[in-house]
Design an enzyme around this catalytic site. Sequence first.
Site, mmCIF file in Angstrom:
data_model
loop_
_atom_site.group_PDB
_atom_site.id
_atom_site.type_symbol
_atom_site.label_atom_id
_atom_site.label_comp_id
_atom_site.label_asym_id
_atom_site.label_seq_id
_atom_site.Cartn_x
_atom_site.Cartn_y
_atom_site.Cartn_z
ATOM 1 N N HIS A 58 0.827 -1.204 0.000
ATOM 2 C CA HIS A 58 0.000 0.000 0.000
ATOM 3 C C HIS A 58 0.869 1.265 0.000
ATOM 4 O O HIS A 58 1.060 1.908 1.023
ATOM 5 C CB HIS A 58 -0.945 -0.013 1.205
ATOM 6 C CG HIS A 58 -2.113 -0.931 1.023
ATOM 7 N ND1 HIS A 58 -2.816 -1.477 2.066
ATOM 8 C CD2 HIS A 58 -2.710 -1.394 -0.110
ATOM 9 C CE1 HIS A 58 -3.787 -2.236 1.595
ATOM 10 N NE2 HIS A 58 -3.737 -2.208 0.275
ATOM 11 N N HIS A 91 -0.263 -8.852 0.892
ATOM 12 C CA HIS A 91 -1.320 -8.975 1.907
ATOM 13 C C HIS A 91 -1.941 -10.368 1.950
ATOM 14 O O HIS A 91 -2.657 -10.703 2.896
ATOM 15 C CB HIS A 91 -2.425 -7.949 1.635
ATOM 16 C CG HIS A 91 -1.910 -6.554 1.521
ATOM 17 N ND1 HIS A 91 -1.690 -5.937 0.295
ATOM 18 C CD2 HIS A 91 -1.545 -5.657 2.458
ATOM 19 C CE1 HIS A 91 -1.222 -4.718 0.502
ATOM 20 N NE2 HIS A 91 -1.119 -4.525 1.800
ATOM 21 N N CYS A 113 3.363 -11.981 2.370
ATOM 22 C CA CYS A 113 4.365 -11.903 3.438
ATOM 23 C C CYS A 113 4.376 -13.221 4.213
ATOM 24 O O CYS A 113 3.309 -13.733 4.588
ATOM 25 C CB CYS A 113 4.017 -10.748 4.384
ATOM 26 S SG CYS A 113 5.061 -10.708 5.858
ATOM 27 N N GLU A 143 -5.667 -8.063 3.725
ATOM 28 C CA GLU A 143 -5.132 -9.164 4.533
ATOM 29 C C GLU A 143 -6.260 -9.947 5.199
ATOM 30 O O GLU A 143 -6.213 -11.176 5.300
ATOM 31 C CB GLU A 143 -4.161 -8.634 5.597
ATOM 32 C CG GLU A 143 -3.532 -9.761 6.402
ATOM 33 C CD GLU A 143 -2.679 -9.277 7.559
ATOM 34 O OE1 GLU A 143 -2.585 -9.996 8.574
ATOM 35 O OE2 GLU A 143 -2.089 -8.177 7.470
ATOM 36 N N CYS A 212 2.937 -8.447 13.469
ATOM 37 C CA CYS A 212 4.289 -8.703 12.992
ATOM 38 C C CYS A 212 5.310 -7.817 13.712
ATOM 39 O O CYS A 212 4.971 -6.753 14.251
ATOM 40 C CB CYS A 212 4.368 -8.540 11.482
ATOM 41 S SG CYS A 212 4.622 -6.865 10.907
ATOM 42 N N SER A 240 -3.090 2.206 4.187
ATOM 43 C CA SER A 240 -2.078 1.377 4.850
ATOM 44 C C SER A 240 -2.434 1.234 6.327
ATOM 45 O O SER A 240 -2.346 2.181 7.096
ATOM 46 C CB SER A 240 -0.685 2.014 4.709
ATOM 47 O OG SER A 240 0.216 1.455 5.636
ATOM 48 N N SER A 241 -2.834 0.020 6.714
ATOM 49 C CA SER A 241 -3.272 -0.217 8.094
ATOM 50 C C SER A 241 -2.180 0.132 9.092
ATOM 51 O O SER A 241 -2.411 0.834 10.083
ATOM 52 C CB SER A 241 -3.688 -1.685 8.264
ATOM 53 O OG SER A 241 -4.018 -1.959 9.608
ATOM 54 N N SER A 284 5.359 0.212 4.436
ATOM 55 C CA SER A 284 5.418 0.173 2.969
ATOM 56 C C SER A 284 5.894 1.486 2.357
ATOM 57 O O SER A 284 5.772 1.692 1.152
ATOM 58 C CB SER A 284 4.047 -0.218 2.397
ATOM 59 O OG SER A 284 3.005 0.460 3.043
#
Length: 326
Positions: A58, A91, A113, A143, A212, A240-241, A284
């Site tokens: 993202h 994602h 990922c 995701e 993560c 972008s979360s 990102s």
Amino acid sequence: MNAPHHIGPTGDGQTAELKVLIAAPRGFCAGVDRAIRIVELAIQKYGSPVYVRHEIVHNRYVVDSLKAKGAIFVESLDQVPDGVPVVFSAHGVPKAVPAKAEMRGLDYIDATCPLVSKVHRQAERAHEGGRHIIFVGHEGHPEVIGTLGQLPEGAMTLVESVDDVAALSPPDPGMLSFLTQTTLSVDDTRDIVAALQHRFPAITGPRGEDICYATSNRQEAVKAIAGECDRMIVIGAPNSSNSLRLVEVAQRLGTPAHLVQRGTDVDPAWLQEITTLGITAGASAPETLVREVIDAVASVRPIVEDIVVTAEENMVFKLPRGLDVT
């Protein structure tokens, strides 16, 4: 947060220096590095165009730079012509997507990922063990769509908040597992998991943390500097979360925070009447954009930079077979 100080011209007519605290770690994580490299190597191997289902990560700057190299981004496999390779984004995708690619005879490369793939495997194991899964995440995020799509419909229930936990009515409260999206707020997730464990004492969860390492580290880095800053700038995309969570972390500590994509998004008004500015970047966002934002700040106020290191990151993920280069 420090109270804002009035900054005006100094005695010699120059604007007072602005202290800029730059969080470290920030920016690219190993999963993003790997995903971008996969697209670049696929273009080298197959020639252009290489199709990519959904934004590989993202970030508009990253997507545009890959477009310039020969990548074409689409939202559906239906937009991919026969006979060309397709890459799946970092994602992750529902199982139906690679199944459809195989049915059409498409060459596909999965850039999911590895930490997201780990969650997918955990979901499969819990399901095989007869457990219903409560998945903590944000509805509609790629995701989340990908993880829910690993199992038959109805095998997982999505919760986004502590209130959602209170409203759950699973058929067998004694056979539950929970998993989480990898890019959530560490603090929010802790509260939701605690609520799940309180309501359903028999619920099981992953041995390790699903959020993560990069998401956790970037949130901790913001916590380390936000209290010393009058304002913070987070570099990242609005979808972008992990970047949005960084803004929230700063704001919860009482520090005004702004999400920007490029240096041109920096509002000079943010830089008035403050003495210390914090800067970080989501997982990102490339370092090029960090420098661009710092340069934009420096064009408004003279600055002195200070990098604040809270963790060292040395994670590297292997490339898929067939693309690895020596």
